[in-house]
Scaffold this motif. Structure first.
Motif, PDB file in Angstrom:
ATOM      1  N   GLN A  53       0.833  -1.204   0.000  1.00  0.00           N
ATOM      2  CA  GLN A  53       0.000   0.000   0.000  1.00  0.00           C
ATOM      3  C   GLN A  53       0.869   1.256   0.000  1.00  0.00           C
ATOM      4  N   GLY A  54       1.978   1.210   0.758  1.00  0.00           N
ATOM      5  CA  GLY A  54       2.893   2.347   0.776  1.00  0.00           C
ATOM      6  C   GLY A  54       3.521   2.580  -0.588  1.00  0.00           C
ATOM      7  N   VAL A  56       2.222   1.762  -3.476  1.00  0.00           N
ATOM      8  CA  VAL A  56       1.170   2.294  -4.352  1.00  0.00           C
ATOM      9  C   VAL A  56       0.986   3.791  -4.104  1.00  0.00           C
ATOM     10  N   ARG A  57       0.979   4.191  -2.838  1.00  0.00           N
ATOM     11  CA  ARG A  57       0.847   5.630  -2.529  1.00  0.00           C
ATOM     12  C   ARG A  57       2.041   6.413  -3.068  1.00  0.00           C
ATOM     13  N   LEU A  58       3.239   5.852  -2.941  1.00  0.00           N
ATOM     14  CA  LEU A  58       4.433   6.529  -3.452  1.00  0.00           C
ATOM     15  C   LEU A  58       4.355   6.689  -4.964  1.00  0.00           C
ATOM     16  N   ALA A  60       1.679   6.752  -6.800  1.00  0.00           N
ATOM     17  CA  ALA A  60       0.634   7.740  -7.098  1.00  0.00           C
ATOM     18  C   ALA A  60       1.157   9.149  -6.888  1.00  0.00           C
ATOM     19  N   SER A  61       1.937   9.335  -5.836  1.00  0.00           N
ATOM     20  CA  SER A  61       2.521  10.644  -5.559  1.00  0.00           C
ATOM     21  C   SER A  61       3.473  11.053  -6.674  1.00  0.00           C
ATOM     22  N   ASP A  64       1.555  12.229  -9.572  1.00  0.00           N
ATOM     23  CA  ASP A  64       1.033  13.577  -9.348  1.00  0.00           C
ATOM     24  C   ASP A  64       2.114  14.630  -9.552  1.00  0.00           C
TER      25      ASP A  64
END
Length: 89
Positions: A53-54, A56-58, A60-61, A64
């Motif tokens: 999950q971390g 995936v968030r990275l 996504a960041s 962005d």
């Protein structure tokens, strides 16, 4: 059946019962170890899920931030082009 045969049969049954009891104890211990290992595997899966999950968030960041980075690179490229044009003149 003679008394001696009866005693042998009783002794044989006692050995069989003891062997079955010993095997049952060993099986219970093995099941306990398996349950412990399953618990460890469950905790490892939870940690891997959290890590995933971390990541995936990275990612996504990073997605962005990509337009901002591209704009900055284009700005730098334009400035370099301007400087090169000025030197050529």
């Amino acid at each position: 059946m003679t008394d001696e045969e009866l005693k042998q049969l009783i002794a044989s049954n006692a050995k069989a019962i003891q062997a079955a009891t010993d095997e049952r104890v060993e099986l219970r211990l093995a099941v306990g170890r398996l349950e412990e290992n399953i618990g460890r595997i469950d905790r490892a899966i939870e940690q891997l899920t959290t890590l995933n999950q971390g990541i995936v968030r990275l990612l996504a960041s990073l997605d962005d931030d990509r337009p901002t980075i591209l704009r900055r690179l284009m700005s730098i490229e334009n400035k370099v082009d301007q400087l090169l044009d000025q030197k050529q003149e």
